[in-house]
Design a protein around this motif. Structure first.
Motif, short mmCIF file in Angstrom:
data_model
loop_
_atom_site.label_atom_id
_atom_site.label_comp_id
_atom_site.label_asym_id
_atom_site.label_seq_id
_atom_site.Cartn_x
_atom_site.Cartn_y
_atom_site.Cartn_z
N LEU A 128 0.82 -1.21 0.00
CA LEU A 128 0.00 0.00 0.00
C LEU A 128 0.86 1.26 0.00
N GLY A 129 0.54 2.16 -0.91
CA GLY A 129 1.23 3.44 -1.00
C GLY A 129 2.51 3.41 -1.83
N LYS A 130 2.93 2.24 -2.28
CA LYS A 130 4.16 2.12 -3.06
C LYS A 130 3.88 2.38 -4.54
N LYS A 131 4.95 2.66 -5.31
CA LYS A 131 4.84 3.02 -6.73
C LYS A 131 5.53 1.98 -7.61
N VAL A 132 5.27 2.07 -8.92
CA VAL A 132 5.92 1.19 -9.89
C VAL A 132 7.43 1.39 -9.79
N GLY A 133 8.17 0.28 -9.77
CA GLY A 133 9.63 0.34 -9.66
C GLY A 133 10.13 0.16 -8.24
N ASP A 134 9.26 0.39 -7.25
CA ASP A 134 9.67 0.21 -5.86
C ASP A 134 9.93 -1.27 -5.58
N VAL A 135 10.96 -1.52 -4.77
CA VAL A 135 11.23 -2.88 -4.28
C VAL A 135 10.90 -2.87 -2.80
N VAL A 136 10.05 -3.80 -2.40
CA VAL A 136 9.52 -3.82 -1.04
C VAL A 136 9.90 -5.13 -0.37
N ASP A 137 10.46 -5.05 0.82
CA ASP A 137 10.74 -6.24 1.63
C ASP A 137 9.58 -6.43 2.59
N ILE A 138 8.91 -7.57 2.49
CA ILE A 138 7.71 -7.83 3.28
C ILE A 138 7.92 -9.05 4.15
N LYS A 139 7.62 -8.89 5.44
CA LYS A 139 7.73 -10.01 6.36
C LYS A 139 6.46 -10.85 6.24
N ILE A 140 6.67 -12.12 5.94
CA ILE A 140 5.58 -13.09 5.86
C ILE A 140 5.90 -14.22 6.82
N PRO A 141 4.95 -15.11 7.11
CA PRO A 141 5.23 -16.18 8.08
C PRO A 141 6.48 -17.02 7.76
N GLN A 142 6.81 -17.17 6.47
CA GLN A 142 7.97 -17.99 6.10
C GLN A 142 9.28 -17.20 6.12
N GLY A 143 9.25 -15.93 6.43
CA GLY A 143 10.45 -15.11 6.45
C GLY A 143 10.20 -13.76 5.81
N THR A 144 11.14 -13.30 5.01
CA THR A 144 11.00 -12.02 4.32
C THR A 144 11.06 -12.26 2.82
N ILE A 145 10.16 -11.60 2.10
CA ILE A 145 10.11 -11.72 0.65
C ILE A 145 10.36 -10.33 0.06
N SER A 146 11.14 -10.29 -1.01
CA SER A 146 11.46 -9.03 -1.66
C SER A 146 10.72 -8.99 -3.00
N LEU A 147 9.83 -8.00 -3.14
CA LEU A 147 9.00 -7.89 -4.34
C LEU A 147 9.21 -6.55 -5.04
N GLU A 148 9.32 -6.60 -6.36
CA GLU A 148 9.41 -5.38 -7.16
C GLU A 148 8.04 -5.15 -7.80
N ILE A 149 7.55 -3.92 -7.73
CA ILE A 149 6.27 -3.58 -8.34
C ILE A 149 6.50 -3.29 -9.82
N ILE A 150 5.91 -4.11 -10.69
CA ILE A 150 6.09 -3.97 -12.14
C ILE A 150 5.02 -3.04 -12.73
N SER A 151 3.77 -3.23 -12.30
CA SER A 151 2.70 -2.37 -12.81
C SER A 151 1.56 -2.28 -11.81
#
Length: 154
Positions: A128-151
């Motif tokens: 939420l609040g992020k833009k295209v191109g941002d890379v976000v590290d998100i804590k999930i139950p299995q650890g941390t996932i790094s996601l890039e927003i494409i569109s």
């Protein structure tokens, strides 16, 4: 307050109508039938019917609460500059390059098989609040996932 689409709101109203006009009379009939079978102190069928009626009434009350506090969002008034509720977000996992797409919706409209995730999930909260191109590290139950927003789209 639950934010939702007009379609999601209409679906909840229809479900409430079904519960009140069809299921509630069925529950009352089941109780009456069980009551007619005799001694209520040893009638497990009566107890089960009363418990089912209680669960039904609880579900009806929950639906009424969601419907009464619902805020219907008009997608035409939203923009795709940032991730927000009702936007479809295409993502790329930076570790394995796997792509995925989710539409962020209210809790009552969430359906992972349809690619709709609840706004209250860790992934949605992180986006939420992020833009295209941002890379976000998100804590999930299995650890941390790094996601890039494409569109971002609707």
């Amino acid at each position: 307050m639950a934010y939702m689409t007009k379609e999601g709101y209409d679906k909840l109203v229809a479900e409430l109508h079904q519960l009140e006009t069809v299921e509630r009379p069925k529950a009352s009939a089941a109780i009456a039938e069980a009551r007619d079978k005799g001694d209520l102190s040893e009638n497990s069928e009566y107890d089960a019917a009363k418990e089912a009626q209680g669960m039904l009434e609880m579900k009806i009350n929950q639906l009424k609460e969601v419907i009464n506090t619902a805020k219907i969002i008009d997608p035409s008034k939203l923009n795709t500059d940032t991730v927000q509720i009702l936007t479809k977000v295409e993502l790329r996992n930076t570790k394995n390059n796997m792509k995925m797409a989710y539409t962020i919706v209210s809790e009552s409209e969430a359906n992972l098989r349809q690619g709709k995730i609840s706004v209250s999930t860790p992934i949605a909260q992180g986006l939420l609040g992020k833009k295209v191109g941002d890379v976000v590290d998100i804590k999930i139950p299995q650890g941390t996932i790094s996601l890039e927003i494409i569109s971002i789209s609707f």
